[in-house]
Design an enzyme around this catalytic site. Sequence first.
Site, PDB file in Angstrom:
ATOM      1  N   ASP A  64       0.834  -1.199   0.000  1.00  0.00           N
ATOM      2  CA  ASP A  64       0.000   0.000   0.000  1.00  0.00           C
ATOM      3  C   ASP A  64       0.870   1.252   0.000  1.00  0.00           C
ATOM      4  O   ASP A  64       2.067   1.181   0.302  1.00  0.00           O
ATOM      5  CB  ASP A  64      -0.968   0.003   1.197  1.00  0.00           C
ATOM      6  CG  ASP A  64      -0.289  -0.329   2.525  1.00  0.00           C
ATOM      7  OD1 ASP A  64       0.956  -0.281   2.599  1.00  0.00           O
ATOM      8  OD2 ASP A  64      -1.001  -0.635   3.484  1.00  0.00           O
ATOM      9  N   ASN A 125      -7.337  -2.512  14.113  1.00  0.00           N
ATOM     10  CA  ASN A 125      -8.736  -2.784  13.753  1.00  0.00           C
ATOM     11  C   ASN A 125      -8.868  -4.019  12.848  1.00  0.00           C
ATOM     12  O   ASN A 125      -9.923  -4.255  12.274  1.00  0.00           O
ATOM     13  CB  ASN A 125      -9.362  -1.552  13.075  1.00  0.00           C
ATOM     14  CG  ASN A 125      -8.642  -1.160  11.780  1.00  0.00           C
ATOM     15  OD1 ASN A 125      -7.697  -1.834  11.364  1.00  0.00           O
ATOM     16  ND2 ASN A 125      -9.090  -0.079  11.150  1.00  0.00           N
ATOM     17  N   HIS A 127      -7.130  -4.566  10.060  1.00  0.00           N
ATOM     18  CA  HIS A 127      -6.836  -4.363   8.635  1.00  0.00           C
ATOM     19  C   HIS A 127      -5.561  -5.087   8.227  1.00  0.00           C
ATOM     20  O   HIS A 127      -4.679  -5.330   9.047  1.00  0.00           O
ATOM     21  CB  HIS A 127      -6.815  -2.871   8.259  1.00  0.00           C
ATOM     22  CG  HIS A 127      -5.619  -2.092   8.693  1.00  0.00           C
ATOM     23  ND1 HIS A 127      -5.661  -0.730   8.897  1.00  0.00           N
ATOM     24  CD2 HIS A 127      -4.338  -2.448   8.963  1.00  0.00           C
ATOM     25  CE1 HIS A 127      -4.460  -0.313   9.255  1.00  0.00           C
ATOM     26  NE2 HIS A 127      -3.639  -1.326   9.306  1.00  0.00           N
ATOM     27  N   GLU A 132      -9.474  -1.747   5.160  1.00  0.00           N
ATOM     28  CA  GLU A 132     -10.095  -1.431   6.441  1.00  0.00           C
ATOM     29  C   GLU A 132     -11.337  -2.300   6.647  1.00  0.00           C
ATOM     30  O   GLU A 132     -11.836  -2.911   5.693  1.00  0.00           O
ATOM     31  CB  GLU A 132     -10.488   0.053   6.461  1.00  0.00           C
ATOM     32  CG  GLU A 132      -9.321   1.022   6.256  1.00  0.00           C
ATOM     33  CD  GLU A 132      -8.423   1.187   7.487  1.00  0.00           C
ATOM     34  OE1 GLU A 132      -8.340   0.259   8.319  1.00  0.00           O
ATOM     35  OE2 GLU A 132      -7.794   2.259   7.613  1.00  0.00           O
TER      36      GLU A 132
HETATM   37  P1  PGA Z   1       2.356  -1.311  12.681  1.00  0.00           P
HETATM   38  O1  PGA Z   1       1.185  -1.308  11.617  1.00  0.00           O
HETATM   39  O2  PGA Z   1       3.348  -2.334  12.209  1.00  0.00           O
HETATM   40  O3  PGA Z   1       2.916   0.069  12.638  1.00  0.00           O
HETATM   41  O4  PGA Z   1       1.735  -1.678  13.990  1.00  0.00           O
HETATM   42  C1  PGA Z   1       0.666  -2.507  11.172  1.00  0.00           C
HETATM   43  C2  PGA Z   1      -0.458  -2.247  10.215  1.00  0.00           C
HETATM   44  O5  PGA Z   1      -1.195  -1.246  10.370  1.00  0.00           O
HETATM   45  O6  PGA Z   1      -0.625  -3.052   9.280  1.00  0.00           O
END
Ligand code: PGA
Length: 224
Positions: A64, A125, A127, A132
């Site tokens: 992404d 959450n 994702h 999302e």
């Molecule tokens: P993080 O993010 O590694 O910064 O916890 C993970 C994500 O949002 O996929």
Amino acid sequence: MSKITTLKNYYELSKTVADIVETQLKENRLSKLALPTGSTPLGMYKELVKRKLDWELAITFNLDVYLMNIDHPESYQSYMQKNLFNSINIYPDHCNFPFRPTKAFEYKIASYMGIDLCILGIGNNGHIAFNEPGSLFNSRTRVVDLSEQTIKDNSRFFDSEDEVPKQAITMGLETIMESKKIVLMANGKHKLNILNVAMNDEVTIAVPASILQQHADIEVFYCD
Ligand code: PGA
């Protein structure tokens, strides 16, 4: 149910996933990898740089990107340059980031016969990439609005919440699920509950990562 392997610390988590990437690159120098950003994979990238692997024929696809100026220090393009690409022998032309038209990005993945190994993180959450909650299981690469939770979570990388981009381009859930092998990494107690829900409860679009239960070749690694 998918088995979650708990590792003893962040270094072990980083090393274990780096081992999988190393094995993949050694088995097939022309490997196509899908790569994550965020805080979780930083140790894995550090470990991969240290190992001086041969990336000459490898092709990467980032999962992404924020819709923002790619020269901004917090863009995912900048992140990848800084944490991996500047320190390995990969060709810049072999480093792909989601772009518009998103169908053309999908076509590019398909033209390389798909992704061999996809490394994922998981959001608070549920994702994966920027799919999302509510993302459809048959979603492909597309422009998305970030959820309030993700904007809040990612504000730690910016001077203020207002500066966090509100939109992104993300690989879709179906695009990710077509990877031949998937590895999910999660770091920190705050991720344990969502990880358990995603891997062991109902498969539902309310928890996008839950679709991973249906992948035939997935490994899940956690450390607190
Ligand atoms: P993080 O993010 O590694 O910064 O916890 C993970 C994500 O949002 O996929």
